[in-house]
Design a protein around this motif. Structure first.
Motif, PDB file in Angstrom:
ATOM      1  N   UNK A  48       0.848  -1.196   0.000  1.00  0.00           N
ATOM      2  CA  UNK A  48       0.000   0.000   0.000  1.00  0.00           C
ATOM      3  C   UNK A  48       0.880   1.241   0.000  1.00  0.00           C
ATOM      4  N   UNK A  49       0.245   2.397  -0.125  1.00  0.00           N
ATOM      5  CA  UNK A  49       0.976   3.664  -0.142  1.00  0.00           C
ATOM      6  C   UNK A  49       1.201   4.226   1.262  1.00  0.00           C
ATOM      7  N   UNK A  50       0.249   3.943   2.159  1.00  0.00           N
ATOM      8  CA  UNK A  50       0.254   4.608   3.464  1.00  0.00           C
ATOM      9  C   UNK A  50      -0.172   3.631   4.553  1.00  0.00           C
ATOM     10  N   UNK A  51       0.497   3.757   5.697  1.00  0.00           N
ATOM     11  CA  UNK A  51       0.200   2.908   6.844  1.00  0.00           C
ATOM     12  C   UNK A  51      -0.060   3.776   8.068  1.00  0.00           C
ATOM     13  N   UNK A  52      -1.263   3.637   8.637  1.00  0.00           N
ATOM     14  CA  UNK A  52      -1.554   4.236   9.932  1.00  0.00           C
ATOM     15  C   UNK A  52      -1.147   3.209  10.987  1.00  0.00           C
ATOM     16  N   UNK A  53      -0.215   3.574  11.842  1.00  0.00           N
ATOM     17  CA  UNK A  53       0.418   2.566  12.692  1.00  0.00           C
ATOM     18  C   UNK A  53       0.500   3.026  14.143  1.00  0.00           C
ATOM     19  N   UNK A  54      -0.160   2.261  15.007  1.00  0.00           N
ATOM     20  CA  UNK A  54      -0.092   2.540  16.441  1.00  0.00           C
ATOM     21  C   UNK A  54       1.305   2.190  16.957  1.00  0.00           C
ATOM     22  N   UNK A  55       1.840   3.016  17.825  1.00  0.00           N
ATOM     23  CA  UNK A  55       3.188   2.764  18.349  1.00  0.00           C
ATOM     24  C   UNK A  55       3.155   1.800  19.520  1.00  0.00           C
ATOM     25  N   UNK A  56       2.244   2.019  20.466  1.00  0.00           N
ATOM     26  CA  UNK A  56       2.241   1.241  21.707  1.00  0.00           C
ATOM     27  C   UNK A  56       1.292   0.056  21.602  1.00  0.00           C
ATOM     28  N   UNK A  57       1.834  -1.095  21.140  1.00  0.00           N
ATOM     29  CA  UNK A  57       1.045  -2.322  21.026  1.00  0.00           C
ATOM     30  C   UNK A  57       1.696  -3.418  21.860  1.00  0.00           C
ATOM     31  N   UNK A  58       0.923  -4.372  22.357  1.00  0.00           N
ATOM     32  CA  UNK A  58       1.479  -5.372  23.278  1.00  0.00           C
ATOM     33  C   UNK A  58       2.456  -6.366  22.644  1.00  0.00           C
ATOM     34  N   UNK A  59       2.168  -6.812  21.410  1.00  0.00           N
ATOM     35  CA  UNK A  59       3.004  -7.851  20.805  1.00  0.00           C
ATOM     36  C   UNK A  59       4.297  -7.285  20.216  1.00  0.00           C
ATOM     37  N   UNK A  60       4.206  -6.110  19.608  1.00  0.00           N
ATOM     38  CA  UNK A  60       5.369  -5.467  18.996  1.00  0.00           C
ATOM     39  C   UNK A  60       5.084  -3.976  18.899  1.00  0.00           C
ATOM     40  N   UNK A  61       6.100  -3.158  19.105  1.00  0.00           N
ATOM     41  CA  UNK A  61       5.883  -1.717  18.976  1.00  0.00           C
ATOM     42  C   UNK A  61       5.731  -1.356  17.505  1.00  0.00           C
ATOM     43  N   UNK A  62       4.981  -0.297  17.257  1.00  0.00           N
ATOM     44  CA  UNK A  62       4.826   0.151  15.883  1.00  0.00           C
ATOM     45  C   UNK A  62       6.144   0.509  15.233  1.00  0.00           C
ATOM     46  N   UNK A  63       7.077   1.024  16.029  1.00  0.00           N
ATOM     47  CA  UNK A  63       8.394   1.394  15.506  1.00  0.00           C
ATOM     48  C   UNK A  63       9.133   0.163  15.006  1.00  0.00           C
ATOM     49  N   UNK A  64       9.091  -0.919  15.790  1.00  0.00           N
ATOM     50  CA  UNK A  64       9.766  -2.158  15.379  1.00  0.00           C
ATOM     51  C   UNK A  64       9.048  -2.815  14.207  1.00  0.00           C
TER      52      UNK A  64
END
Length: 249
Positions: A48-64
């Motif tokens: 896709x062109x764009x990703x809306x991504x939460x940073x603070x997630x339990x399984x993996x951070x959005x940054x990672x």
């Protein structure tokens, strides 16, 4: 149209993003995900062109998660913690949205993403066209076209390993829709892509199982096509071979 997906472990946050995207006519939110593994699997199959991504997630951070993507897309991080935004920008994020997300802030970020998307795509040459046939719009890749045949006010687009598409259109109009550096008219009834030519003999072009004649009125234009961009001795050698093929019996 910007194609987008969203990943957030909170379903309510995804509902809000969906409603916000619905207010923007140039963003299509294709899917939303609460599980990172499902989102990653989707992205590998459907970029896709764009990703809306939460940073603070339990399984993996959005940054990672973003670091794991095979193809870097534009990303807008969503977070309830402003301190995460700085690290997001080190990954060249388009922007970030601080929860709760206001409509005015979302519109501002969306416009920024749209400007970036247009900048990224303005120099990318379109590689396909849409043809209206059989009461549908059919997408045809230029690279799949074998040749195009004109029949009065209709054209038959012969496509590699696909069904021939018949559309109501003149050959002249069809030629205007094709990249001029790749396609050339060689006969009143035929347009060919140069990349598909297998051989030329006695004023006949061989493409796949088809034998396409070069008419006298198009010979000069066909030769000019090969000479106008020649930059090396190999091009000159190829030109001589073509001349020999055209004018020797």
């Amino acid at each position: 149209m910007i194609k987008a997906i969203a990943l957030d472990d909170e379903p309510l946050a995804l509902e809000i993003l969906q409603s916000l995207c619905d207010t923007i006519d140039y963003i299509e939110l294709e899917k939303v995900f609460t599980k990172s593994d499902e989102a990653l699997k989707y992205l590998k199959k459907y970029p896709v062109d764009l990703l809306f991504l939460d940073i603070n997630m339990p399984s993996i951070s959005g940054l990672d998660f973003y670091k794991k993507l095979p193809n870097k897309t534009m990303v807008i991080f969503t977070t309830a913690y402003s301190e995460f935004a700085v690290e997001g920008f080190t990954l060249r994020a388009t922007d970030y949205l601080l929860k709760p997300i206001s409509l005015s802030r979302f519109q501002q970020v969306a416009e920024k993403a749209f400007s970036q998307w247009k900048l990224q795509n303005q120099n990318i040459e379109q590689q396909y066209l849409f043809i209206r046939a059989d009461y549908s719009l059919i997408k045809i890749l230029f690279s799949d076209i074998l040749y195009i045949e004109g029949l009065d006010d209709y054209v038959k687009i012969h496509i590699q390993n696909q069904k021939t598409v018949v559309a109501r259109m003149t050959l002249k109009l069809m030629l205007q829709k094709l990249p001029e550096t790749e396609f050339i008219r060689v006969h009143r009834s035929f347009i060919i892509p140069i990349s598909k030519v297998e051989k030329i003999r006695n004023k006949v072009i061989f493409i796949d199982t088809a034998e396409i004649p070069i008419s006298a009125s198009y010979e000069e234009a066909f030769l000019h096509f090969w000479t106008r961009n020649k930059e090396s001795l190999s091009d000159l050698f190829l030109l001589q071979k073509i001349k020999n093929s055209l004018f020797t019996s």
